[in-house]
Design an enzyme around this catalytic site. Structure first.
Site, PDB file in Angstrom:
ATOM      1  N   GLY A  12      44.590  28.870  26.910  1.00 22.00           N
ATOM      2  CA  GLY A  12      44.906  28.521  28.282  1.00 22.00           C
ATOM      3  C   GLY A  12      44.797  27.036  28.587  1.00 22.00           C
ATOM      4  O   GLY A  12      45.142  26.181  27.757  1.00 22.00           O
ATOM      5  N   ASN A  81      35.475  23.760  31.444  1.00 17.76           N
ATOM      6  CA  ASN A  81      36.643  24.583  31.755  1.00 17.76           C
ATOM      7  C   ASN A  81      36.329  26.078  31.706  1.00 17.76           C
ATOM      8  O   ASN A  81      37.061  26.869  32.287  1.00 17.76           O
ATOM      9  CB  ASN A  81      37.761  24.253  30.763  1.00 17.76           C
ATOM     10  CG  ASN A  81      38.911  25.210  30.848  1.00 17.76           C
ATOM     11  OD1 ASN A  81      39.723  25.153  31.773  1.00 17.76           O
ATOM     12  ND2 ASN A  81      39.002  26.127  29.884  1.00 17.76           N
ATOM     13  N   ILE A  84      35.355  32.716  34.368  1.00 19.14           N
ATOM     14  CA  ILE A  84      35.765  34.117  34.343  1.00 19.14           C
ATOM     15  C   ILE A  84      36.051  34.582  35.765  1.00 19.14           C
ATOM     16  O   ILE A  84      35.662  33.930  36.742  1.00 19.14           O
ATOM     17  CB  ILE A  84      34.683  35.028  33.723  1.00 19.14           C
ATOM     18  CG1 ILE A  84      33.396  34.969  34.556  1.00 19.14           C
ATOM     19  CG2 ILE A  84      34.416  34.639  32.267  1.00 19.14           C
ATOM     20  CD1 ILE A  84      32.355  36.001  34.136  1.00 19.14           C
ATOM     21  N   GLY A 142      39.457  38.930  47.782  1.00 20.98           N
ATOM     22  CA  GLY A 142      39.090  39.583  46.530  1.00 20.98           C
ATOM     23  C   GLY A 142      38.389  38.676  45.546  1.00 20.98           C
ATOM     24  O   GLY A 142      38.063  39.104  44.440  1.00 20.98           O
ATOM     25  N   TYR A 146      34.355  34.180  42.820  1.00 20.50           N
ATOM     26  CA  TYR A 146      35.068  33.098  42.126  1.00 20.50           C
ATOM     27  C   TYR A 146      35.247  31.884  43.038  1.00 20.50           C
ATOM     28  O   TYR A 146      34.993  30.745  42.644  1.00 20.50           O
ATOM     29  CB  TYR A 146      36.423  33.625  41.654  1.00 20.50           C
ATOM     30  CG  TYR A 146      37.264  32.651  40.876  1.00 20.50           C
ATOM     31  CD1 TYR A 146      37.041  32.442  39.519  1.00 20.50           C
ATOM     32  CD2 TYR A 146      38.294  31.947  41.493  1.00 20.50           C
ATOM     33  CE1 TYR A 146      37.826  31.562  38.786  1.00 20.50           C
ATOM     34  CE2 TYR A 146      39.083  31.064  40.774  1.00 20.50           C
ATOM     35  CZ  TYR A 146      38.842  30.874  39.424  1.00 20.50           C
ATOM     36  OH  TYR A 146      39.614  29.995  38.713  1.00 20.50           O
ATOM     37  N   PRO A 176      43.235  23.220  39.699  1.00 17.54           N
ATOM     38  CA  PRO A 176      44.591  23.700  39.450  1.00 17.54           C
ATOM     39  C   PRO A 176      45.023  24.728  40.486  1.00 17.54           C
ATOM     40  O   PRO A 176      44.209  25.479  41.040  1.00 17.54           O
ATOM     41  CB  PRO A 176      44.486  24.361  38.067  1.00 17.54           C
ATOM     42  CG  PRO A 176      43.187  23.899  37.494  1.00 17.54           C
ATOM     43  CD  PRO A 176      42.298  23.648  38.664  1.00 17.54           C
ATOM     44  N   GLY A 177      46.319  24.761  40.711  1.00 15.93           N
ATOM     45  CA  GLY A 177      46.900  25.911  41.378  1.00 15.93           C
ATOM     46  C   GLY A 177      47.142  27.007  40.363  1.00 15.93           C
ATOM     47  O   GLY A 177      46.616  26.989  39.241  1.00 15.93           O
TER      48      GLY A 177
END
Length: 239
Positions: A12, A81, A84, A142, A146, A176-177
């Site tokens: 990723g 980076n 989860i 949701g 995060y 980031p988007g």
């Protein structure tokens, strides 16, 4: 040649960042916590060594950094980076889902910075980039766990930037988007269609576009850029 360490770096955005740093002339190592076969394949393809440990474990982070430094030299560039998701609406979210995301995304950043900041201070040089998210800025249903971690990284980074500035240590966030990675691939198609409708660019980011921002921030020449959040989101959220 400066040594850079990228956590969650075998796939990723992390993998793209590691490869971009290698191309920019850094000696690079990556960390991984799962899927060792992916890490082995990444190393075989790129020549970048991969070291396995869980960033949520403070002792493992200290030992992992020691292994990296024994192999490559002192870590001068750190890209946090690893992250989860354990998505659920809050009224259905378990305490385990909450704690696991905080331990990896926010606790892992603390553990890795704590393992490297002493050496950076001694050498009077360091570059730290913490990977945020557009959802840490705008919120996302949701993802209370995060979003909390990614918003928390911004405050953490600003405080660390103040602490390190006098020793030529910078700390910045890249937010980031939605990016074309395995994490985003897990989003149901109908939900992804709704997301893309909110992105003025009309598409997902590529991992290399995010990596470009990291490489810019960690350069020696970026010494006067400190404590910022660089949003790379195609115009989805501007503040």
């Amino acid at each position: 040649m400066r040594v850079a360490l990228v956590t969650g770096g075998s796939s990723g955005i992390g993998a793209a960042t590691a490869e971009a740093l290698l191309a920019a002339g850094y000696r690079v190592a990556v960390n991984f916590a799962s899927h060792p076969e992916v890490a082995q394949s990444f190393t075989a393809r790129t020549g970048i060594p991969a070291f396995g440990w869980n960033v949520a474990d403070e002792v493992a982070c200290q030992a992992g950094v020691a292994r990296v430094e024994a192999a490559l030299g002192p870590v001068e560039v750190l890209v946090n980076n690893a992250g989860i998701t354990r998505d659920a609406m809050l009224h259905r979210m378990s305490a385990e889902q909450w704690r696991e995301v905080l331990d990896v995304n926010l606790g892992g950043c603390f553990n890795m910075c704590r393992a490297t900041i002493g050496g950076m201070r001694d050498r009077r040089f360091g570059r730290i980039v913490n990977m945020g998210s557009v959802n840490g800025l705008s919120g996302q249903a949701g993802q209370t766990n995060y979003a909390a971690t990614k918003a928390g990284l911004i405050g953490f980074t600003k405080a660390l930037a103040l602490e390190g500035a006098s020793r030529n240590i910078t700390a910045n966030v890249v937010a980031p988007g939605y990016t074309d990675t395995a994490m985003v691939d897990a989003v149901p198609p109908e939900a992804m269609a709704r997301i893309l409708a909110t992105v003025p660019a009309g598409r997902l980011a590529t991992a290399s576009e995010i990596a470009r921002g990291v490489v810019f921030l960690v350069a020696d020449e970026s010494a006067f850029i400190n404590g910022i959040t660089l949003s790379i989101n195609g115009g989805k959220y501007m503040a």
